[in-house]
Design an enzyme around this catalytic site. Structure first.
Site, PDB file in Angstrom:
ATOM      1  N   GLY A 285       0.587  -1.225   0.068  1.00  0.00           N
ATOM      2  CA  GLY A 285      -0.022  -0.027   0.050  1.00  0.00           C
ATOM      3  C   GLY A 285       0.933   1.033  -0.048  1.00  0.00           C
ATOM      4  O   GLY A 285       0.539   2.291   0.665  1.00  0.00           O
TER       5      GLY A 285
ATOM      6  N   ASN B 229       1.519   3.544  -2.403  1.00  0.00           N
ATOM      7  CA  ASN B 229       1.274   4.425  -3.403  1.00  0.00           C
ATOM      8  C   ASN B 229       0.682   5.891  -2.824  1.00  0.00           C
ATOM      9  O   ASN B 229       0.787   6.683  -3.422  1.00  0.00           O
ATOM     10  CB  ASN B 229       0.297   4.035  -4.539  1.00  0.00           C
ATOM     11  CG  ASN B 229      -0.868   3.591  -3.880  1.00  0.00           C
ATOM     12  OD1 ASN B 229      -1.030   2.705  -3.347  1.00  0.00           O
ATOM     13  ND2 ASN B 229      -2.076   4.433  -4.269  1.00  0.00           N
TER      14      ASN B 229
ATOM     15  N   SER C 278      -4.101  -0.453  14.660  1.00  0.00           N
ATOM     16  CA  SER C 278      -4.771   0.715  14.592  1.00  0.00           C
ATOM     17  C   SER C 278      -5.238   0.763  16.092  1.00  0.00           C
ATOM     18  O   SER C 278      -5.612  -0.131  16.835  1.00  0.00           O
ATOM     19  CB  SER C 278      -5.965   0.648  13.794  1.00  0.00           C
ATOM     20  OG  SER C 278      -6.941   1.731  13.882  1.00  0.00           O
TER      21      SER C 278
ATOM     22  N   TYR D  24     -13.814  -3.704  10.984  1.00  0.00           N
ATOM     23  CA  TYR D  24     -12.585  -3.254  10.905  1.00  0.00           C
ATOM     24  C   TYR D  24     -11.810  -3.501  12.288  1.00  0.00           C
ATOM     25  O   TYR D  24     -10.651  -3.858  12.174  1.00  0.00           O
ATOM     26  CB  TYR D  24     -12.741  -1.604  10.850  1.00  0.00           C
ATOM     27  CG  TYR D  24     -11.347  -0.927  10.864  1.00  0.00           C
ATOM     28  CD1 TYR D  24     -10.692  -0.969   9.750  1.00  0.00           C
ATOM     29  CD2 TYR D  24     -10.868   0.013  11.699  1.00  0.00           C
ATOM     30  CE1 TYR D  24      -9.315  -0.315   9.684  1.00  0.00           C
ATOM     31  CE2 TYR D  24      -9.654   0.633  11.613  1.00  0.00           C
ATOM     32  CZ  TYR D  24      -8.770   0.404  10.725  1.00  0.00           C
ATOM     33  OH  TYR D  24      -7.687   0.980  10.495  1.00  0.00           O
TER      34      TYR D  24
END
Length: 306
Positions: free
Chosen positions: A23, A25, A152, A178
């Site tokens: 991830g 980018n 997270s 999540y």
């Protein structure tokens, strides 16, 4: 150096080291890759969209002349793509120093991956579980090698591993889903570190979280939450560059220990310099960690060499 003053300037020279950042980018991944490349590492941007990856590589090269940056297509929501990417990475880089499991999705409507997994659990945890297992043999012989997985604060929010309904078939709550995926990231890190210790190898597993960072991750969030983040983000949170510091410290600080968890030092771990932080009691439950590991192997078909 005072812990609370840790900045990207403290990242040691990375010459001769190879890092894979998923991830990379945009957001945290891009900032992580930028700093590693600027410090001399050969960095692979493992991204779903190769064109966006190429533009990111150009941006990094523009800020760090001479940076060694390449792009690898990787869709973590598709196990076939994970296996192809791992095969190509092993062929190109038989020795890896850093694997940074950064990519993720957040608060998505209920969606299934091509393999039938709930998207957040499938991308954030299972995709990275498979990728790490397939690349681990390239890390194991390398002194100082690390697997860094980005979790997270969400691992505390309505978070548990719903073994009876992992993919939200009976009921689905995007926040809980999540939280489940981010809790799984931490449990994976702890169980992986125990296995690495038992094998007596030099690789370590570490976790990090960015606090509240200004990234594209909230794009699937409810409109009210997006508005609140836009309004209050500068007060409560921090930039992607600051958010990436926890990942960078976990990846490069020579004093990091296997199983450590790094996050911001400020109130509620929302912002601040990266320091070791605590995680929920559930994330440290060894029985649940082992159960999750077994289920993850069954779902992905990936068996670890440790």
């Amino acid at each position: 150096m005072a812990e609370r003053k840790w900045t990207e300037a403290q990242v040691p020279p990375q010459h001769g080291r190879t890092a894979v950042v998923t991830g990379a980018n945009t957001g945290l991944g891009l900032e992580t890759a930028r700093v590693l490349a600027a410090r001399g590492a050969s960095v692979v941007l493992a991204v779903r969209d190769a064109e966006k990856g190429k533009r990111a590589a150009e941006r990094i090269a523009g800020t760090a002349p001479g940076a060694q940056v390449t792009v690898q297509r990787l869709d973590l929501s598709e196990l076939a793509s994970v296996r192809r990417a791992a095969d190509e990475l092993r062929a190109a880089h038989p020795r890896l120093d850093l694997l940074i499991n950064n990519a993720g999705v957040m608060y998505t409507p209920r969606t299934l991956t091509r393999d039938g997994f709930e998207l957040q659990f499938g991308t954030n945890h299972l995709g990275h579980f498979a990728l790490t297992g397939l690349l681990l043999e390239s890390l194991l012989p390398v002194p100082g090698s690390r697997v860094v997985t980005v979790s997270s604060m969400g691992h505390r929010i309505r978070a548990r591993i719903r073994f009876e309904d992992l993919h939200g078939e009976r009921s689905y709550d995007r926040v809980a889903a999540y939280g489940q995926s981010k809790l799984a990231n931490l449990m994976f890190t702890h169980e992986l570190q125990r296995r690495l210790d038992a094998a007596g190898v030099p690789t370590t597993a570490v976790a990090a979280h960015p606090g509240i960072a200004a990234t594209e991750l909230i794009r699937y969030s409810p409109a009210a939450l997006r508005a609140a983040v836009r309004a209050l983000g500068p007060l409560l949170g921090q930039s992607a560059a600051r958010g990436a510091l926890a990942t960078l410290r976990a990846a490069t600080d020579p004093h990091v220990r296997g199983g450590d968890f790094y996050g911001p030092s400020g109130p509620f771990q929302a912002r601040g310099r990266p320091v070791p932080v605590g995680s929920s009691a559930r994330s440290r439950d060894r029985d649940l960690q082992r159960r999750l590991w077994t289920v993850s192997e069954e779902l992905t078909g990936v068996r670890y060499p440790v």
